[in-house]
Every structure is written in structure tokens, then in C-alpha cells.
Design a protein around this motif. Sequence first.
Motif, mmCIF file in Angstrom:
data_model
loop_
_atom_site.group_PDB
_atom_site.id
_atom_site.type_symbol
_atom_site.label_atom_id
_atom_site.label_comp_id
_atom_site.label_asym_id
_atom_site.label_seq_id
_atom_site.Cartn_x
_atom_site.Cartn_y
_atom_site.Cartn_z
ATOM 1 N N ASP A 1 -9.144 -0.336 39.578
ATOM 2 C CA ASP A 1 -9.000 -0.679 40.999
ATOM 3 C C ASP A 1 -10.227 -1.453 41.489
ATOM 4 O O ASP A 1 -10.106 -2.470 42.176
ATOM 5 C CB ASP A 1 -8.833 0.610 41.806
ATOM 6 C CG ASP A 1 -7.803 0.504 42.908
ATOM 7 O OD1 ASP A 1 -7.055 -0.491 42.954
ATOM 8 O OD2 ASP A 1 -7.747 1.426 43.728
ATOM 9 N N LYS B 1 -4.908 -0.678 45.317
ATOM 10 C CA LYS B 1 -4.510 0.696 45.661
ATOM 11 C C LYS B 1 -3.634 1.297 44.561
ATOM 12 O O LYS B 1 -2.548 1.838 44.818
ATOM 13 C CB LYS B 1 -3.802 0.735 47.009
ATOM 14 C CG LYS B 1 -4.688 0.261 48.139
ATOM 15 C CD LYS B 1 -3.975 0.298 49.456
ATOM 16 C CE LYS B 1 -4.903 -0.278 50.521
ATOM 17 N NZ LYS B 1 -4.278 -0.389 51.810
ATOM 18 N N THR C 1 -0.970 4.670 44.090
ATOM 19 C CA THR C 1 -0.684 5.190 45.436
ATOM 20 C C THR C 1 0.664 4.626 45.887
ATOM 21 O O THR C 1 1.147 3.626 45.337
ATOM 22 C CB THR C 1 -1.762 4.774 46.460
ATOM 23 O OG1 THR C 1 -1.649 3.365 46.717
ATOM 24 C CG2 THR C 1 -3.163 5.120 45.981
ATOM 25 N N ASN D 1 1.093 2.855 48.327
ATOM 26 C CA ASN D 1 0.827 1.524 48.888
ATOM 27 C C ASN D 1 0.308 0.535 47.846
ATOM 28 O O ASN D 1 -0.349 -0.440 48.194
ATOM 29 C CB ASN D 1 -0.204 1.645 50.016
ATOM 30 C CG ASN D 1 0.299 2.512 51.145
ATOM 31 O OD1 ASN D 1 1.483 2.495 51.460
ATOM 32 N ND2 ASN D 1 -0.586 3.296 51.727
ATOM 33 N N GLU D 2 0.605 0.767 46.572
ATOM 34 C CA GLU D 2 0.115 -0.131 45.516
ATOM 35 C C GLU D 2 0.603 -1.556 45.760
ATOM 36 O O GLU D 2 1.773 -1.787 46.088
ATOM 37 C CB GLU D 2 0.591 0.347 44.145
ATOM 38 C CG GLU D 2 0.073 -0.530 43.020
ATOM 39 C CD GLU D 2 0.351 0.034 41.644
ATOM 40 O OE1 GLU D 2 0.772 -0.752 40.782
ATOM 41 O OE2 GLU D 2 0.136 1.240 41.435
#
Length: 172
Positions: A56, A68, A71, A73-74
Motif C-alpha cells: 500500500d 486502500k 479494504t 474501499n480498495e
Amino acid sequence: MKHLKNTKILILPFAILLFLSFSTAHKFYVSVTNIEYSEDDKAFQITSRIFIDDLDKLLSERYGIQAKLATPNESNLADGYIEKYFRSKFVVTLDGKPVKYTFLGKRYDTDVAICYLEIPNVNLTEVKTMSIQNEVLTDLFEEQKNVVHIKWNGKKKSFVLIKENNKGMLNL
């Protein structure tokens, strides 16, 4: 006696602080790549395990994207940039010629991203040498070590590659 007790109370926090300053865990930087020849598929199948937080950070610093990873919200751009990064930092040569590999994707396991690559259509009986250059994360972390394990025809070979020595070679 009261004076001694007060001294202990004052010294104890300093002793704990001193102890903790020498015993804090130092983060280590390592990736593990397994390369195995599949006789059935006539292909080298590659899995590379990299800490998610390191990957990341790399995507942020190198490409300016907030991936991100792992997650909800990747970023939709993450896989494309991971593949781009691998192509610039992970090179396999067979008999002195760089070979193309397919980036198949990734999955997550706890705190590790597992990236899947494949070198298809390899006739192992015709290949004499293999070289692996692995510079993954060495441009971001000086302490980075990249462990590479190779299996073919019941044989095994392993390398630990670092920034100053980023290539391993073997005879097949």
C-alpha cells in the motif's frame, strides 16, 4: 522506609521506559516468492507474498494512488498498478532471455497480499538456465529481503535477494 518506597515509585516508570526502548519490535521487510514448475500445465506458477501495508505504501509513494488494499474501499486501479510494478521489478529469464508472464491477480490472507503470476508454455527439457531478478520493494525499504524458492522436477533451490544482490541464477 517511606523515602525508599517513594524512590521506587519514581524509578519504576523510568526503568519500564528504558526496558521498552530496547525491546520494541523492529519491523522487518521481507517478501516470499515461490516458483514451481507444473508438468501438467507446462508452466512455471509463481506466488509472491508481500505485506499489505508495505505494498500500500509503495503504491502511494511510487504512483500516487491511495490503493486502500484489503479494504472495502480498495481502488479499482490497484491491480493494474501492482502488475505494472511487478513488470518493472520482477524479471525471469530462461536461457538468458527475459520471458513474459501473466499477472493472474491477487488475494489477501491476514496481513499479506498473495500475487499470482504464470509463465505459460515452458518445455522444461529445452531450458538449461533460469535467472530471477527480484527488486520488489527494495526501492522503498533499504532493509528489504526477497526470498525466492524454486521447485522443478523434484529439485529445490532458494535465494535471499537484497538491493545490492538482486539476482539469483540456477541450472535446470
